[in-house]
Write an enzyme that holds these catalytic residues in place. Structure first.
Site, PDB file in Angstrom:
ATOM      1  N   ASN A 114       0.822  -1.218   0.000  1.00 35.67           N
ATOM      2  CA  ASN A 114       0.000   0.000   0.000  1.00 35.67           C
ATOM      3  C   ASN A 114       0.857   1.268   0.000  1.00 35.67           C
ATOM      4  O   ASN A 114       0.327   2.369   0.134  1.00 35.67           O
ATOM      5  CB  ASN A 114      -0.975   0.007   1.191  1.00 35.67           C
ATOM      6  CG  ASN A 114      -0.269   0.127   2.527  1.00 35.67           C
ATOM      7  OD1 ASN A 114       0.968   0.153   2.585  1.00 35.67           O
ATOM      8  ND2 ASN A 114      -1.040   0.194   3.606  1.00 35.67           N
ATOM      9  N   CYS A 171       2.625   2.676   2.147  1.00 32.31           N
ATOM     10  CA  CYS A 171       2.562   3.583   3.305  1.00 32.31           C
ATOM     11  C   CYS A 171       3.962   3.925   3.806  1.00 32.31           C
ATOM     12  O   CYS A 171       4.145   4.909   4.506  1.00 32.31           O
ATOM     13  CB  CYS A 171       1.713   2.994   4.430  1.00 32.31           C
ATOM     14  SG  CYS A 171       2.441   1.548   5.211  1.00 32.31           S
ATOM     15  N   LYS A 182       7.204  -0.974  11.406  1.00 37.19           N
ATOM     16  CA  LYS A 182       8.386  -1.485  12.103  1.00 37.19           C
ATOM     17  C   LYS A 182       9.065  -0.516  13.075  1.00 37.19           C
ATOM     18  O   LYS A 182      10.154  -0.808  13.554  1.00 37.19           O
ATOM     19  CB  LYS A 182       9.393  -1.940  11.067  1.00 37.19           C
ATOM     20  CG  LYS A 182       9.872  -0.812  10.162  1.00 37.19           C
ATOM     21  CD  LYS A 182      11.085  -1.197   9.335  1.00 37.19           C
ATOM     22  CE  LYS A 182      11.551  -0.017   8.506  1.00 37.19           C
ATOM     23  NZ  LYS A 182      12.745  -0.260   7.740  1.00 37.19           N
ATOM     24  N   ASN A 239      -2.406  -3.089  11.927  1.00 34.54           N
ATOM     25  CA  ASN A 239      -1.676  -3.308  10.677  1.00 34.54           C
ATOM     26  C   ASN A 239      -0.974  -4.674  10.674  1.00 34.54           C
ATOM     27  O   ASN A 239      -1.103  -5.450   9.724  1.00 34.54           O
ATOM     28  CB  ASN A 239      -0.640  -2.192  10.499  1.00 34.54           C
ATOM     29  CG  ASN A 239      -0.203  -2.047   9.059  1.00 34.54           C
ATOM     30  OD1 ASN A 239      -0.849  -1.367   8.272  1.00 34.54           O
ATOM     31  ND2 ASN A 239       0.863  -2.719   8.697  1.00 34.54           N
ATOM     32  N   SER A 291      11.392 -11.017  13.759  1.00 30.78           N
ATOM     33  CA  SER A 291      12.505 -10.158  14.162  1.00 30.78           C
ATOM     34  C   SER A 291      13.169 -10.697  15.418  1.00 30.78           C
ATOM     35  O   SER A 291      12.505 -11.312  16.275  1.00 30.78           O
ATOM     36  CB  SER A 291      11.936  -8.764  14.443  1.00 30.78           C
ATOM     37  OG  SER A 291      12.869  -7.994  15.154  1.00 30.78           O
ATOM     38  N   TYR A 302       5.756  -3.322  19.142  1.00 25.28           N
ATOM     39  CA  TYR A 302       6.183  -3.851  17.841  1.00 25.28           C
ATOM     40  C   TYR A 302       6.613  -5.310  17.987  1.00 25.28           C
ATOM     41  O   TYR A 302       6.150  -6.192  17.243  1.00 25.28           O
ATOM     42  CB  TYR A 302       7.336  -3.004  17.283  1.00 25.28           C
ATOM     43  CG  TYR A 302       8.069  -3.673  16.140  1.00 25.28           C
ATOM     44  CD1 TYR A 302       7.454  -3.856  14.906  1.00 25.28           C
ATOM     45  CD2 TYR A 302       9.378  -4.149  16.294  1.00 25.28           C
ATOM     46  CE1 TYR A 302       8.122  -4.490  13.857  1.00 25.28           C
ATOM     47  CE2 TYR A 302      10.049  -4.777  15.258  1.00 25.28           C
ATOM     48  CZ  TYR A 302       9.417  -4.949  14.040  1.00 25.28           C
ATOM     49  OH  TYR A 302      10.076  -5.579  13.017  1.00 25.28           O
ATOM     50  N   LYS A 315       5.000  -9.084  16.538  1.00 28.74           N
ATOM     51  CA  LYS A 315       5.732 -10.148  15.834  1.00 28.74           C
ATOM     52  C   LYS A 315       5.542 -11.479  16.566  1.00 28.74           C
ATOM     53  O   LYS A 315       5.329 -12.522  15.939  1.00 28.74           O
ATOM     54  CB  LYS A 315       7.219  -9.804  15.744  1.00 28.74           C
ATOM     55  CG  LYS A 315       7.525  -8.643  14.836  1.00 28.74           C
ATOM     56  CD  LYS A 315       7.268  -9.001  13.370  1.00 28.74           C
ATOM     57  CE  LYS A 315       7.581  -7.855  12.433  1.00 28.74           C
ATOM     58  NZ  LYS A 315       7.116  -8.089  11.060  1.00 28.74           N
ATOM     59  N   PHE A 325      18.031 -10.350  12.159  1.00 30.86           N
ATOM     60  CA  PHE A 325      18.803  -9.508  13.072  1.00 30.86           C
ATOM     61  C   PHE A 325      18.852  -8.093  12.461  1.00 30.86           C
ATOM     62  O   PHE A 325      17.793  -7.542  12.204  1.00 30.86           O
ATOM     63  CB  PHE A 325      20.140 -10.180  13.422  1.00 30.86           C
ATOM     64  CG  PHE A 325      19.899 -11.179  14.553  1.00 30.86           C
ATOM     65  CD1 PHE A 325      19.132 -12.321  14.334  1.00 30.86           C
ATOM     66  CD2 PHE A 325      20.318 -10.928  15.847  1.00 30.86           C
ATOM     67  CE1 PHE A 325      18.811 -13.193  15.374  1.00 30.86           C
ATOM     68  CE2 PHE A 325      20.007 -11.787  16.888  1.00 30.86           C
ATOM     69  CZ  PHE A 325      19.257 -12.922  16.653  1.00 30.86           C
TER      70      PHE A 325
HETATM   71  P1  NAD Z   1       9.697  -1.168   5.075  1.00 30.77           P
HETATM   72  O1  NAD Z   1       8.830  -0.246   5.834  1.00 30.77           O
HETATM   73  O2  NAD Z   1      10.741  -0.606   4.181  1.00 30.77           O
HETATM   74  O3  NAD Z   1       8.809  -2.173   4.206  1.00 30.77           O
HETATM   75  C1  NAD Z   1       7.532  -2.592   4.609  1.00 30.77           C
HETATM   76  C2  NAD Z   1       6.612  -2.469   3.410  1.00 30.77           C
HETATM   77  O4  NAD Z   1       5.302  -2.909   3.789  1.00 30.77           O
HETATM   78  C3  NAD Z   1       6.481  -1.045   2.893  1.00 30.77           C
HETATM   79  O5  NAD Z   1       6.623  -1.042   1.487  1.00 30.77           O
HETATM   80  C4  NAD Z   1       5.062  -0.638   3.290  1.00 30.77           C
HETATM   81  O6  NAD Z   1       4.506   0.289   2.393  1.00 30.77           O
HETATM   82  C5  NAD Z   1       4.358  -1.973   3.282  1.00 30.77           C
HETATM   83  N1  NAD Z   1       3.184  -2.061   4.150  1.00 30.77           N
HETATM   84  C6  NAD Z   1       3.092  -1.750   5.460  1.00 30.77           C
HETATM   85  N2  NAD Z   1       1.839  -1.976   5.904  1.00 30.77           N
HETATM   86  C7  NAD Z   1       1.124  -2.459   4.853  1.00 30.77           C
HETATM   87  C8  NAD Z   1      -0.212  -2.868   4.688  1.00 30.77           C
HETATM   88  N3  NAD Z   1      -1.089  -2.803   5.686  1.00 30.77           N
HETATM   89  N4  NAD Z   1      -0.598  -3.330   3.486  1.00 30.77           N
HETATM   90  C9  NAD Z   1       0.273  -3.385   2.434  1.00 30.77           C
HETATM   91  N5  NAD Z   1       1.552  -2.981   2.541  1.00 30.77           N
HETATM   92  C10 NAD Z   1       1.974  -2.526   3.738  1.00 30.77           C
HETATM   93  O7  NAD Z   1      10.355  -2.166   6.145  1.00 30.77           O
HETATM   94  P2  NAD Z   1      11.486  -3.272   5.962  1.00 30.77           P
HETATM   95  O8  NAD Z   1      12.675  -2.836   6.730  1.00 30.77           O
HETATM   96  O9  NAD Z   1      11.629  -3.631   4.540  1.00 30.77           O
HETATM   97  O10 NAD Z   1      10.820  -4.468   6.772  1.00 30.77           O
HETATM   98  C11 NAD Z   1      10.080  -5.493   6.143  1.00 30.77           C
HETATM   99  C12 NAD Z   1       9.596  -6.464   7.212  1.00 30.77           C
HETATM  100  O11 NAD Z   1      10.711  -6.968   7.920  1.00 30.77           O
HETATM  101  C13 NAD Z   1       8.666  -5.820   8.238  1.00 30.77           C
HETATM  102  O12 NAD Z   1       7.643  -6.737   8.541  1.00 30.77           O
HETATM  103  C14 NAD Z   1       9.578  -5.608   9.435  1.00 30.77           C
HETATM  104  O13 NAD Z   1       8.869  -5.642  10.641  1.00 30.77           O
HETATM  105  C15 NAD Z   1      10.513  -6.802   9.321  1.00 30.77           C
HETATM  106  N6  NAD Z   1      11.812  -6.581   9.958  1.00 30.77           N
HETATM  107  C16 NAD Z   1      12.574  -5.495   9.596  1.00 30.77           C
HETATM  108  C17 NAD Z   1      13.790  -5.275  10.238  1.00 30.77           C
HETATM  109  C18 NAD Z   1      14.643  -4.069   9.886  1.00 30.77           C
HETATM  110  O14 NAD Z   1      15.535  -3.726  10.668  1.00 30.77           O
HETATM  111  N7  NAD Z   1      14.449  -3.422   8.751  1.00 30.77           N
HETATM  112  C19 NAD Z   1      14.244  -6.160  11.240  1.00 30.77           C
HETATM  113  C20 NAD Z   1      13.439  -7.249  11.562  1.00 30.77           C
HETATM  114  C21 NAD Z   1      12.220  -7.459  10.916  1.00 30.77           C
END
Ligand code: NAD
Ligand code: UDP
Length: 341
Positions: free
Chosen positions: A32, A34, A84, A99, A124, A148, A152, A177
């Protein structure tokens, strides 16, 4: 195989899409936007040589999810969509439960309705909370200390209940990580909105001149140099881990593994490595510890090696080099006027 990638336009998702397409899979990005930019999708297409299919949708829209899964005959879902920010989850927990937890519930319902049985979920290391021992193994006690992390853990538990009730489901839970770096092309990378929460994008923005200095949170931790120690992992290694997880689900129905390097790096080590990569001095200012931070966190990677046959191959130098390539070619991220040229 056609794979739906929820959150595929985001930082990690865009790298996952590139690796899936390189491996010959068709993908459907469901996002989406966001917290991401449409330009990221164009860039995925440039790297992969084929434009990915994109559905502009919210994972809480179960009907749209189901029709997308059915129309594109998806056989698996990689679920990265989610919010996140730890700080935001403390100030607005409803948004996070809605969400992340409700969104995942809608997704698994849509998968059930359309007969899609394979799911890879982005969890995570936050689910462990403060480490009781290091390195963190997958059987470490689970005690997340913020909303958060609790979203998870709730999702992990929900997926565990589902798997127990339905023998046809194949579910891999990946506990990341600290993802860092960018694609080696410099075309895709991390582009946080507002002030970055994470240290690596913050460092990159200092190096490019968007911020005057890095504030280091805490210099009195029980670590070799007093600054926090984390397990930074190249985002491309992380993306490859998703492919290995999909493969492993052919052999095993339930997977729960850490994705890290097993190596701890302090904030000061990271500053030094980044400074070497960009050839610039990075000014730092010390401040008190950030609430909720732990001294050290790093993964045991034995299970990932054993079950997925995966281990990280890129080092800290590569993470800093690629993060700098991304930041220096896109000083304002995807919003840079040069982005769409
Ligand atoms: P990010 O915010 O760059 O990517 C998340 C994507 O999900 C975005 O494109 C956002 O627009 C989309 N999104 C969010 N809510 C949505 C919804 N309701 N419907 C459709 N799309 C939606 O984050 P990221 O760093 O790429 O993280 C991806 C996943 O990995 C997340 O679930 C995050 O919790 C997990 N994660 C990230 C990290 C980190 O450090 N980056 C560490 C552990 C886990
Ligand atoms: N950190 C820091 N300054 C920042 C952001 C982070 O000193 O602007 C430190 C933080 O205290 C931790 C490490 O960098 O020791 C990694 O923090 P990050 O937020 O990137 O990851 P997480 O804390 O979620 O593991």
């Amino acid at each position: 195989m056609t794979i739906m990638v929820t959150g595929g336009a985001g930082y990690i998702g865009s790298h996952v899409c590139v690796e899936l397409m390189r491996a010959g899979h068709s993908i459907v990005i469901f996002d989406n936007f966001c917290n991401s930019h449409r330009e990221a999708v164009n860039r995925i297409g440039v790297i992969a040589g084929v434009s990915p299919t994109v559905i502009d949708g919210d994972v809480r829209d179960r009907g749209l999810l189901a029709s997308t899964l059915a129309n594109y005959r998806c056989s698996a879902v990689i679920h990265l969509a989610g919010l996140k920010s730890i700080a935001e989850s403390v100030s607005d927990p409803i948004r996070y439960y809605d969400n992340n937890v409700y969104g995942t519930l809608g997704l698994v319902q849509a998968m059930r309705d359309t007969g899609v049985h394979k799911l890879v979920f982005s969890s995570s290391a936050t689910v462990y909370g403060a480490p009781v021992y290091l390195p963190l193994r997958e059987d470490h006690p689970l005690a997340p200390c913020n909303p958060y992390g609790r979203t998870k853990l709730m999702i992990e538990q929900m997926l565990g209940d589902l798997a127990a009730s339905d023998g046809s489901l194949k579910i891999a839970i990946l506990r990341y990580f600290n993802p860092a770096g960018a694609h080696e092309s410099g075309l895709i990378g991390e582009d946080p909105r507002g002030t970055p929460n994470n240290v690596m994008p913050f460092l990159a923005q200092v190096a490019i001149g968007r911020r005057p200095h890095l504030t280091i949170f805490g210099k009195d931790y029980d670590t070799p140099d007093g600054t926090g120690v984390r397990d930074y992992l190249h985002v491309t290694d992380l993306a490859v881990g998703h492919l290995r997880a999909l493969d492993a689900l052919e052999r095993q129905d339930r997977i729960k593994v850490n994705l890290g390097t097993g190596r701890g790096t302090s904030v000061l080590d990271l500053v030094e490595a980044f400074s070497a990569a960009c050839g610039k001095h990075i000014p730092v200012v010390f401040a008190p510890r950030r609430e909720g931070d732990v001294a050290s966190s790093y993964a045991s990677c034995d299970l990932a090696q054993q079950i997925l046959g995966w281990r990280a191959t890129r080092d800290l130098k590569a993470m800093c080099r690629d993060a700098w390539k991304w930041q220096s070619s896109n000083p304002q991220g995807y919003g840079d006027p040069r982005s769409s040229s």
